[in-house]
Design an enzyme around this catalytic site. Structure first.
Site, short mmCIF file in Angstrom:
data_model
loop_
_atom_site.label_atom_id
_atom_site.label_comp_id
_atom_site.label_asym_id
_atom_site.label_seq_id
_atom_site.Cartn_x
_atom_site.Cartn_y
_atom_site.Cartn_z
N SER A 24 28.76 107.87 76.30
CA SER A 24 28.86 106.64 77.40
C SER A 24 27.54 106.17 77.28
O SER A 24 26.29 106.65 77.33
CB SER A 24 29.18 107.20 78.76
OG SER A 24 29.31 106.02 79.64
N TYR A 84 27.92 112.45 85.79
CA TYR A 84 28.54 111.88 84.57
C TYR A 84 27.46 111.54 83.76
O TYR A 84 27.79 111.74 82.40
CB TYR A 84 29.38 110.59 85.16
CG TYR A 84 30.12 109.79 83.97
CD1 TYR A 84 31.45 110.32 83.57
CD2 TYR A 84 29.59 108.68 83.53
CE1 TYR A 84 32.27 109.71 82.58
CE2 TYR A 84 30.36 108.09 82.37
CZ TYR A 84 31.56 108.58 81.83
OH TYR A 84 32.23 108.12 81.05
P1 NDP Z 1 41.24 108.17 80.67
O1 NDP Z 1 40.99 108.59 82.08
O2 NDP Z 1 41.93 107.19 80.26
O3 NDP Z 1 41.93 109.53 79.75
C1 NDP Z 1 41.07 110.57 79.82
C2 NDP Z 1 41.81 111.61 79.06
O4 NDP Z 1 41.14 112.88 79.14
C3 NDP Z 1 43.35 112.07 79.49
O5 NDP Z 1 43.96 112.12 78.09
C4 NDP Z 1 43.41 113.21 79.86
O6 NDP Z 1 44.45 114.11 79.83
C5 NDP Z 1 41.96 113.89 79.50
N1 NDP Z 1 41.54 114.94 80.09
C6 NDP Z 1 40.93 115.29 81.21
N2 NDP Z 1 40.44 116.46 81.37
C7 NDP Z 1 40.97 117.17 80.56
C8 NDP Z 1 40.79 118.48 80.23
N3 NDP Z 1 40.27 119.18 81.18
N4 NDP Z 1 41.61 118.92 79.30
C9 NDP Z 1 42.18 118.28 78.35
N5 NDP Z 1 42.18 117.06 78.67
C10 NDP Z 1 41.78 116.29 79.65
O7 NDP Z 1 39.73 107.95 79.98
P2 NDP Z 1 39.19 107.11 78.74
O8 NDP Z 1 40.26 106.95 77.60
O9 NDP Z 1 38.74 105.93 79.26
O10 NDP Z 1 37.96 107.58 78.25
C11 NDP Z 1 37.86 108.75 77.11
C12 NDP Z 1 36.83 109.19 76.88
O11 NDP Z 1 35.93 108.16 76.74
C13 NDP Z 1 36.14 109.97 78.28
O12 NDP Z 1 35.10 110.96 77.86
C14 NDP Z 1 35.21 108.92 78.86
O13 NDP Z 1 34.39 109.56 79.67
C15 NDP Z 1 34.53 108.28 77.78
N6 NDP Z 1 34.25 106.76 78.04
C16 NDP Z 1 35.10 105.99 78.74
C17 NDP Z 1 34.75 104.61 78.97
C18 NDP Z 1 35.59 103.80 79.61
O14 NDP Z 1 34.97 102.61 79.84
N7 NDP Z 1 36.76 103.86 79.71
C19 NDP Z 1 33.53 104.26 78.88
C20 NDP Z 1 32.54 105.26 78.53
C21 NDP Z 1 32.70 106.45 77.89
P3 NDP Z 1 45.74 114.19 80.85
O15 NDP Z 1 46.27 112.66 81.11
O16 NDP Z 1 46.90 114.62 79.87
O17 NDP Z 1 45.25 115.10 81.91
#
Ligand code: NDP
Length: 254
Positions: free
Chosen positions: A154, A167
């Site tokens: 990120s 974070y």
């Molecule tokens: P979302 O919140 O939309 O999705 C998060 C995903 O992670 C979901 O599919 C969720 O699964 C899964 N997840 C969370 N905890 C677990 C776990 N313990 N085990 C397995 N799966 C897990 O996030 P984004 O798509 O926005 O983000 C994806 C990645 O990109 C993250 O790492 C985030 O930190 C990073 N990021 C995002 C940014 C943004 O602006 N959106 C910016 C910078 C980085 P489920 O729903 O099935 O529980």
């Protein structure tokens, strides 16, 4: 001229027939990534934790594209669940060639109210998970002398970001992990790279009301598909390793 052309052909590899595991593939960036890798001919393993319905609809979408797919529920911060997940994927689709360490959380609180349990939960979900899943898939990548590790870090790793120290530390840790694997594995056909996005319009951003598109030089949020394009690039390029692709609308310039 001929030799430059040949080099380009060699370095942009076809992904057809590769197996990709996307952690947190049920929603957001992971979902778009799974779809894009499927259109490039990869078999897709969708990991999810809570969103079974979303994972299931994606499974269907990927199969409709014509790719093989499976979905595996696992909390990727737990070693036993990671072992189970990687074994299940290998049995169903074959050994993992491309690992997208995408699963993540961003619990928000005023920073002085963050306690050890918030810290541990965030580090375990965002950083320890990437270590656990990478360690689990690397032995078979090394045997086959081909692999791609891709870490969803990120902008928070670079600027501190808007979520908080827990974070930012988890995302900066991912860059250290990525650099170490890149160094250790460069001679073995395995690349390790990161993507550092900012403000991609997913649930993670929509739920945080303090975040606005006018914070970004480009004046809009990013799309998950734009991050997926970078994943496809990193998966298909064998000369890029140890790098971070900044996908942030110009918010942080390097
Ligand atoms: P979302 O919140 O939309 O999705 C998060 C995903 O992670 C979901 O599919 C969720 O699964 C899964 N997840 C969370 N905890 C677990 C776990 N313990 N085990 C397995 N799966 C897990 O996030 P984004 O798509 O926005 O983000 C994806 C990645 O990109 C993250 O790492 C985030 O930190 C990073 N990021 C995002 C940014 C943004 O602006 N959106 C910016 C910078 C980085 P489920 O729903 O099935 O529980």
């Amino acid at each position: 001229m001929q030799s430059i052309h040949s080099t380009m052909v060699l370095s942009m590899e076809s992904l057809t027939g590769k197996t990709a595991l996307v952690t947190g593939g049920s929603r957001g960036i992971g979902r778009a990534t799974a779809r894009s890798l499927a259109t490039r001919g990869c078999a897709i393993a969708i990991n999810y934790l809570h969103s079974a319905e979303d994972a299931s609809s994606l499974l269907q979408e990927v199969r409709d594209i014509g790719s093989r797919a499976c979905m595996v529920q696992a909390d990727v911060s737990h070693p036993d669940e990671v072992t189970h997940m990687v074994n299940a994927v290998s049995q169903e689709l074959g050994p993992v060639d491309i690992l997208v360490n995408n699963a993540g959380i961003n619990p928000t609180k005023p920073f002085l109210e963050l306690d050890l349990s918030d810290w541990n939960q965030t580090i375990q979900t965002n950083l320890t998970s990437a270590f656990l899943v990478s360690q689990a898939v690397l032995p078979s990548m090394r045997q086959r002398q081909w692999g791609r590790l891709i870490f969803l870090s990120s902008i928070a790793a670079q600027t501190g970001g808007v979520i908080g120290p827990h974070y930012a530390a988890s995302k900066a840790g991912m860059l250290g992990l990525m650099h170490s694997y890149a160094n250790l594995l460069a001679k073995e056909g395995i690349t390790s790279n990161a993507i550092a996005p900012a403000l991609i319009e997913t649930e993670m951003v929509r739920q945080n009301k303090t975040i606005r598109p006018d914070m970004l030089p480009v004046g809009r949020f990013g799309h998950a598909e734009e991050v997926a394009q970078a994943v496809v690039f990193l998966a298909s390029n064998s000369y890029t390793t140890g790098q971070t692709i900044n996908l942030n609308g110009g918010w942080y310039m390097s």
